[in-house]
Design an enzyme around this catalytic site. Structure first.
Site, PDB file in Angstrom:
ATOM      1  N   ASP A 178       0.828  -1.211   0.000  1.00  0.00           N
ATOM      2  CA  ASP A 178       0.000   0.000   0.000  1.00  0.00           C
ATOM      3  C   ASP A 178       0.864   1.263   0.000  1.00  0.00           C
ATOM      4  O   ASP A 178       2.096   1.184  -0.079  1.00  0.00           O
ATOM      5  CB  ASP A 178      -0.934  -0.068   1.223  1.00  0.00           C
ATOM      6  N   GLU A 211      -0.666   1.937  -5.077  1.00  0.00           N
ATOM      7  CA  GLU A 211      -0.485   3.378  -4.803  1.00  0.00           C
ATOM      8  C   GLU A 211      -1.597   4.182  -5.461  1.00  0.00           C
ATOM      9  O   GLU A 211      -1.469   5.376  -5.655  1.00  0.00           O
ATOM     10  CB  GLU A 211       0.931   3.857  -5.115  1.00  0.00           C
ATOM     11  N   TRP A 212      -2.724   3.504  -5.758  1.00  0.00           N
ATOM     12  CA  TRP A 212      -3.989   4.133  -6.170  1.00  0.00           C
ATOM     13  C   TRP A 212      -3.894   4.922  -7.485  1.00  0.00           C
ATOM     14  O   TRP A 212      -4.698   5.823  -7.733  1.00  0.00           O
ATOM     15  CB  TRP A 212      -4.524   5.051  -5.047  1.00  0.00           C
ATOM     16  N   GLY A 213      -2.876   4.621  -8.282  1.00  0.00           N
ATOM     17  CA  GLY A 213      -2.743   5.324  -9.563  1.00  0.00           C
ATOM     18  C   GLY A 213      -2.158   6.722  -9.427  1.00  0.00           C
ATOM     19  O   GLY A 213      -2.072   7.458 -10.413  1.00  0.00           O
ATOM     20  N   ASP A 233      -9.870   3.673  -3.492  1.00  0.00           N
ATOM     21  CA  ASP A 233     -10.572   2.470  -3.032  1.00  0.00           C
ATOM     22  C   ASP A 233     -11.989   2.371  -3.591  1.00  0.00           C
ATOM     23  O   ASP A 233     -12.715   3.364  -3.649  1.00  0.00           O
ATOM     24  CB  ASP A 233     -10.683   2.473  -1.501  1.00  0.00           C
TER      25      ASP A 233
HETATM   26  C1  GLA Z   1      -5.879   1.409   1.500  1.00  0.00           C
HETATM   27  C2  GLA Z   1      -5.994   0.431   0.327  1.00  0.00           C
HETATM   28  C3  GLA Z   1      -7.165  -0.511   0.580  1.00  0.00           C
HETATM   29  C4  GLA Z   1      -6.955  -1.260   1.897  1.00  0.00           C
HETATM   30  C5  GLA Z   1      -6.731  -0.270   3.045  1.00  0.00           C
HETATM   31  C6  GLA Z   1      -6.289  -0.966   4.324  1.00  0.00           C
HETATM   32  O1  GLA Z   1      -6.974   2.258   1.579  1.00  0.00           O
HETATM   33  O2  GLA Z   1      -6.157   1.116  -0.891  1.00  0.00           O
HETATM   34  O3  GLA Z   1      -7.311  -1.409  -0.498  1.00  0.00           O
HETATM   35  O4  GLA Z   1      -5.868  -2.135   1.764  1.00  0.00           O
HETATM   36  O5  GLA Z   1      -5.740   0.686   2.707  1.00  0.00           O
HETATM   37  O6  GLA Z   1      -6.067  -0.073   5.371  1.00  0.00           O
END
Ligand code: GLA
Length: 674
Positions: A178, A211-213, A233
């Protein structure tokens, strides 16, 4: 047949060479085209032979977050179900732990310590259990000083080599890494260090970059990770699923064996969406070659959830060894056509309806990239049925639904019944006080004639359904349409709302007897009162809204119901009207009885200086009024629309061309003269 590994030369994947090899052992379908070369945007993936198809498995996060039910019993229970419910046989492999498995502090030696309440026997015991079932095991940490949960469990930054060693010693096969608490350290550096640390363990470990892009990993992480999140997310809602899908679709050129765009995990089964919407997530994730990580607690899952997750024909689209991500070929008015080239030369085609009402979506085999052929086999991957088409691919798709097809050129066209499309025409309304007319079209898209054709409409107990036209025809030739009409009356006392009728067709062809069914949604409506009525006092056929529900006589407010404020545009307040949020549609039944719709429209003052929207009024299928883009500097705009003769109207608010944020839009004083 198992995938042949892609050949890599000078950093490019040679899709042509790979497919040619596959074709040499498999029987190529008649006229199958050579696949187009893989995208020049693709760099070389890790050369470790891992994740040659998108990873499949389970992760607890979407169903539990950090709640106490995330524990050893859950993980073992899910592993058991993978075997007993046939999910393992269907291809699901990884059982992955997400955040909150550890204690907040490392031990004196700097090692990670499993939470003794959740995992009293440690992590290795769970990994061993999972491995004993012939499955693989995954774990989670963050490329920062702490993980993402509020408590903040220890992260891997500056501990990469020792944490990777510990994971490998436990038998970890998959790491989700993450992005929280990264202390400003460059992402490429953080993820590359962990890649090297994992490599140094000597254990094959799938590396999932999360890293969410934010740093466009698709541009630099090809040889760093096997998959990378492309978005923030997901949550268990239609809005979230849709927005994530739209961000992930354009990245198709970066996906391929060993490198996958990750639009986050499945929500199928978690309860916030309908089964139609969950089938859409599963279909669209599969056509996008996304990882299929089940995100629901399978110990509580119902039959419909297992049925969706176990659809092997859809899984085969996701897992196709060519490793292409589907590409959008059209997306007009919420009618999406997405096409994925498959290793046998066929194409998966998704007809996805983003809108809130059924829509007919049409494409053709050649538009989907298939070579010109006399005939095509069209396999419906949810209905599990085959048909033969001369080229047209079309279906009426329910709101938020997806029809997923696999189409290939076919020489033995007479082996499948001709594709006969059942299409309800227009909106279907029914009343309790008198019969309403509905109609449907039956079109033969095949080469063969359909013979002894009969059409039937059936409804729930007590419905009065009578044909107004013949319902049989001796023969329906290729390309010909047969229209049938009915008068439909709902039983007295039926409450306004949506009901399902079933349209079915039976016909003969060289392939034998065929029967097709198509559910049709009919709205039971009440006619408007004569005189002037406020729209906020009327029943609506349906409403959809970008943020919470449409509010009556209040602004939209927050995401809850009845949490709006007084409708206010440019300082002027209104006691009557609708508070909506783009994108929004409110559908009203008029029954041909009204003459004028009036309203004062504008952004509500609760949006501040932000947001832009545009208003439209549709009568049946014609746009009869439109404001153009409206912003917060504008006073309320008058809207007057002549609705004479219209069966129904739709009050539509679009985002005005920018994103939907802060688009709190009012239909102040909206009223109808009937
Ligand atoms: C981030 C990630 C999620 C999850 C949470 C856990 O938000 O993007 O997919 O793993 O952390 O805390």
């Amino acid at each position: 047949m198992r995938a042949l590994p892609s050949l890599r030369l000078h950093g490019l994947v040679l899709g042509v060479a790979c497919a040619a090899l596959v074709g040499a052992v498999q029987v190529a379908p008649a006229g199958a085209a050579e696949p187009a070369p893989a995208s020049p945007l693709r760099l070389a993936a890790p050369d470790d032979g891992l994740a040659l198809t998108p990873p499949m498995g389970f992760n607890n996060w979407n169903s539990t977050h950090c709640r106490p039910e995330f524990n050893e019993a859950m993980i073992k229970g899910v592993a058991d179900l993978f075997v007993t419910k046939g999910l393992k046989d269907a291809g699901y492999e990884y059982i992955n732990l997400d955040d909150c498995w550890a204690l907040p502090q490392r031990d004196a030696a700097g090692k990670l310590v499993p939470d003794p309440v959740r995992f009293p026997n440690g992590i290795k015991a769970v990994a061993d259990y999972v491995h004993a079932k012939g499955l693989k095991f995954g774990i989670y940490t963050s490329a920062g000083t702490k993980t993402c949960d509020r408590v903040g469990f220890p992260g891997g930054l500056n501990h990469e080599y020792s944490d990777a060693r510990q994971f490998a010693d436990w038998g970890v096969d998959y790491l989700k890494y993450d992005n929280c608490n990264h202390q400003g350290v460059d992402a490429k550096k953080r993820y590359t260090t962990m890649r090297d640390a994992l490599k140094a363990t000597g254990r094959p470990i799938v590396f999932s970059i999360c890293e969410w892009g934010e740093n466009r990993p698709w541009e630099w992480a090809a040889d760093v990770g096997h998959l990378w999140r492309t978005t923030g997310d997901i949550n268990d809602s239609w809005g979230s699923t849709l927005s994530i899908m739209k961000k992930n679709l354009p990245l198709h050129a970066y996906a391929g064996p060993g490198n996958w765009n990750d639009p986050d995990m499945l929500e199928v089964g978690n309860g916030g969406m309908t089964d139609t919407e969950y089938r859409t997530q599963f279909s669209m994730w599969s056509i996008m070659a996304a990882p299929l990580l089940i995100g629901t607690d399978l110990r509580k899952a119902d039959d419909a959830t297992f049925e969706i997750l176990s659809n092997r024909e859809v899984i085969a689209v996701d897992q196709d060894p060519l490793g292409r991500q589907g590409e959008v070929i059209s997306s007009e008015a919420g009618r999406w056509v997405v096409v994925k080239e498959l290793s046998d030369g066929s194409r998966a085609i998704a007809l996805f309806n983003e809108s809130d009402r059924p829509q007919r979506i049409e494409t053709s085999a050649t538009d989907a990239g298939l070579p010109r052929a006399r005939d095509y086999r069209v396999r419906d991957l949810w209905a599990h049925s085959d048909a033969s088409s001369a080229g047209t691919i079309a279906a009426t798709v329910p709101a938020h639904g997806t029809v997923l097809l696999r189409v290939s050129p076919e020489r033995r066209w007479e082996s499948y019944p001709p594709a006969v499309e059942l299409a309800p025409t227009g909106d279907w309304f029914a009343r309790t006080d008198r019969p309403a007319e509905v109609s449907a079209k039956l079109t033969n898209h095949g080469r063969d004639k359909a013979r002894a054709v009969s059409v039937r409409l059936s409804g729930p107990e007590g419905w009065d359904i009578r044909p107004t036209t013949p319902t049989r025809t001796g023969k329906l030739s290729s390309g010909i349409t047969f229209t049938t009409g009915w008068k439909v009356k709902a039983p007295g006392g039926t409450r306004p709302g949506d009901y399902d009728l079933v349209l079915s067709a039976a016909y003969d062809s060289q392939a034998g007897k065929t029967r097709r069914e198509h559910p049709v949604r009919v709205s039971v409506v009440v006619p408007p009162q004569p005189g002037v009525s406020y729209v906020s006092d009327m029943p609506w056929v349906s409403s959809s809204n970008g943020w919470g529900p449409v509010e009556r006589d209040r602004s939209v407010g927050g995401s809850g119901a009845r949490d709006g404020k007084t409708l206010t545009i440019g300082g002027q307040t209104y006691t009557k009207g609708l508070g909506v949020h783009a994108p929004s549609v409110v559908h009203l039944y008029l029954g041909g009885k009204c003459s004028t719709l009036r309203a004062s429209v504008g952004l509500d003052d609760e949006s501040g200086t932000r947001g832009t929207v545009a208003y439209e009024v549709w009568a049946d299928d014609r746009k009869i009024a439109a404001t153009g883009v409206v912003d917060n500097s504008m006073p309320a705009q008058p809207v007057t629309a002549d609705v004479t003769g219209a069966h129904s109207v739709r009050l539509v608010v679009t985002d005005g061309g920018d994103a939907v944020a802060y688009d709190h839009a009012d239909w102040a004083d909206a009223r109808l003269t009937c």
